[in-house]
Design an enzyme around this catalytic site. Structure first.
Site: not given
Lengths: 342, 325
Positions: B29, B60, B82-83, B89, B129
């Protein structure tokens, strides 16, 4: 719903295949049914682990796989042995997998078929990646994935359909809507009137086809594959069929569905209508039927023999395929396991 | 040689890999147009095109599942989630497909891909995050799990991960992305996977850590040095495989050890380190091996992060306790 060959063996549209090809695919369907019944029988004898019958779905699997090129990727699930066999997956390895041997998941290098997915729905995204890789590498081949109506409720169905459409990957989503996901009827699986209509939301064509009609299945798949090869993007095909048998040998359908429903679907048998079609053209005789059934049984027995005669894996083999090169801690565990316990 | 921070070192590694091997693709992403939320993939799409530096829809499981297909189909995908808090998922794809395909096909198929996951707290980010859940990946047979903490290691380990024939989870400590700079060679080099790095030699106690906690651990070693306690600091760099030999050599010599990680304590990777080390050198131990970790709580929001993250003083206090016995 796309239909070409009616249950009484009449054409309502031109056949996409010459009669001699239809005859060859009929033979493949007879082979598939023989294999499938043998699978259930062997499980009852304790010679196979749980077996998932595909009786009633022979036209869907044989008709769709017949449209593939030999190098096309196939990502299928546990109920798709006939499709996998059509694409070159060795019969003895299909049996080996069902006896509970990992070597059943290892087809020869020239067979582009992944071992069947056992979890439901996680494999459809793999076809998107395989198709992407083929395109980026300049290969002409495409990918097809097989799944059931139940799998369309999984989140990964959505992700696979969305990614494939967004990236225009050359792949085909082949759903065998067989009416049941273990005990859940299709009507309770999704509120959508058809599975095919779900394609609209993703911006790709969706086709509903009589899944018990060999010719219609072939025609729909051939067209979807042509689109993919022409870089026109993915297609969703819904083959409407019926799971005549239980979910697996561990299941009793009498607990959740009426036998009369199954009897109705037996009237729409995918093999019988092709037999009538061939008989009409003097391409079928009772003697030939006996001949191909006997040949199938003999070939299947040979494959079972090969699977059962495989030298059992040893305690070190559990480790042997975990990594390309075993890390130290696994080499130590392997040695520990091989030392035995007396 | 160029002075680079960790984000720049990773970018450099990806640049070299994309330039060297046409099979390498970067997929995740926002990795393309914006160069990633941490700008780690900055400029790569302009250079290598949208077919190889691919902005993914927000999904994800799809990223890892499609990446799996790409890898089986002959590509070398470097995926970005991303994190860590957004990686869950994809867990089904990782555990059921990515990590298993070599075994379930007896080497016929493999998934040589890298999953980059920025992880860890200390930057005052939003909920979900700041997580540091490496143990959910180290527990999966079939994966390798790397955690660099310096620019030099980040580049060499990422290139090693890309070359590796098996799937690698590559964890990037968010709060170190731009906190450390050093000279990094411009050319291609790899570091061995499964080799810890003795960051600082010492004789009295061994401090074992990885990723972002290397910073606090170094600071703790400084505090201890002021008290004439000589602490050895080991940065694992690779959790799977674990470089047990280096740990056993060190702890066998010092007789004392503290394992430090940011993740929650229960079932954290520290437990694995403690168990493995004591199996090999129990009779060299002068004291129980202690753990300084995050608590078994949800990671707190910005204003309470400091109540959670292990500090240099907590680490130093644990080291002193090992010296009391």
């Amino acid at each position: 719903m796309l239909a070409i060959l009616t249950p009484s063996g009449n054409l309502v549209a031109p056949s996409p295949l010459e009669p001699d090809v239809v005859r060859r695919l009929y033979r493949a369907m007879v082979f598939a049914r023989t294999y499938d019944r043998k699978g259930t029988a062997l499980q009852k004898q304790g010679r196979l682990a749980t077996y998932a019958s595909f009786e009633g779905q022979e036209a869907a699997q044989v008709g769709s796989a017949a449209a593939l090129e030999p190098e096309d990727w196939m990502v299928a699930s546990y109920r798709d042995a006939a499709a996998m066999w059509m694409q070159g997956y060795p019969l003895e390895l299909l049996f080996a997998g069902r006896t509970g041997d990992e070597r059943g998941g290892s087809p020869p290098a020239h067979v582009p078929v992944l071992p069947p997915s056992i979890t439901v729905g996680g494999h459809m995204v793999h076809a998107v990646g395989l198709a992407w890789a083929a395109r980026l590498r300049g290969e002409r081949r495409v990918a097809i994935t097989y799944f059931g109506d139940g799998a369309t409720s999984e989140g990964d169905f959505h992700e696979a359909m969305n990614f494939a459409a967004v990236f225009n990957t050359p792949c085909v989503f082949f759903c065998q809507n067989n009416g049941w996901a273990i005990s859940l009827p299709r009507e309770e699986q999704t509120k959508s009137e058809t599975i095919a209509q779900k394609a609209i939301a993703y911006g790709m064509p969706g086709v509903q086809v009589d899944g018990n009609d060999l010719l219609a299945v072939y025609a729909a798949t051939e067209e979807a594959l042509a689109r993919a090869r022409a870089n026109e993007g993915p297609t969703l095909i819904e083959a409407v069929t019926y799971r005549i048998g239980p979910h697996t040998t561990a299941d009793d359908p009498a607990r959740y569905r009426a036998g009369t429903l199954t009897d109705e679907w037996r009237q729409r048998d995918p093999l019988e209508r092709v037999r009538l079609f061939l008989s009409e053209r003097e391409l079928w005789t009772a003697e030939w039927q006996e001949e191909i059934e006997a040949a199938a049984a003999s070939e299947i027995d040979r494959a079972i023999g090969l699977a059962e005669e495989m030298v059992p894996l040893g305690p070190g083999d559990v480790f042997a395929s975990m990594y390309a090169d075993l890390p130290r801690h696994l080499r130590l565990q392997q040695a520990e396991n091989m030392a035995g316990w007396g | 040689m160029t002075v680079r921070n960790i984000a720049q070192a990773i970018n450099d590694a990806l640049d070299l890999a994309l330039g060297k091997d046409e099979a390498v693709v970067v997929f995740g992403e926002d990795v393309g147009r914006t160069g990633g939320v941490f700008r780690v993939t900055d400029g790569l799409r302009e250079q290598y095109g949208a077919e190889r530096v691919i902005d993914s829809p927000v999904a994800e499981s799809g990223i890892v599942g499609v990446g799996f297909g790409m890898a089986v189909g002959g590509l070398r995908p470097v995926l970005e989630l991303q994190f860590m808090g957004f990686s869950y998922p994809a867990y089904d794809q990782i555990i059921n497909h990515v990590a298993r395909i070599r075994n379930r096909s007896r080497h016929r198929f493999s998934a040589p891909l890298v999953i980059r996951i920025p992880y860890g707290g200390g930057i005052g980010a939003a909920e979900h995050h700041s997580e540091s859940m490496e143990a959910i990946y180290t527990h999966i047979p079939g994966l390798k799990v790397l955690v660099p903490s310096t620019p030099y290691d980040a580049k060499g380990l990422l290139l090693a991960a890309i070359e590796d024939p098996d799937p690698v989870v590559y964890l990037e400590p968010i709060r170190l992305y731009r906190a450390v700079k050093e000279d990094v060679p411009d050319e291609w080099y790899t570091l061995p996977i499964g080799a810890a790095r003795v960051e600082r030699e010492g004789d009295d106690v061994t401090l074992i850590t990885w990723g972002a906690m290397t910073k606090e651990t170094r600071q703790a070693a400084d505090l201890l040095a002021d008290e004439d306690i000589s602490a050895e600091v080991i940065d694992l760099r690779s959790l799977v495989p674990l470089d047990l030999e280096t740990l056993v050599e060190s702890v066998g010599r010092t007789g004392r050890a503290v394992v430090i990680h940011e993740a929650p304590r229960t079932s954290g990777f520290g437990g694995e380190v403690v168990a493995s080390v004591q199996e090999e050198c129990l009779f060299s131990l002068a004291s129980p091996i202690l753990r300084v970790t995050g608590w078994d709580t949800v990671f707190p929001l910005k204003r309470s992060e400091h109540h959670y993250l292990p500090s240099a003083s907590r680490i130093a206090a644990a080291a002193r306790r090992t010296l009391e016995s």
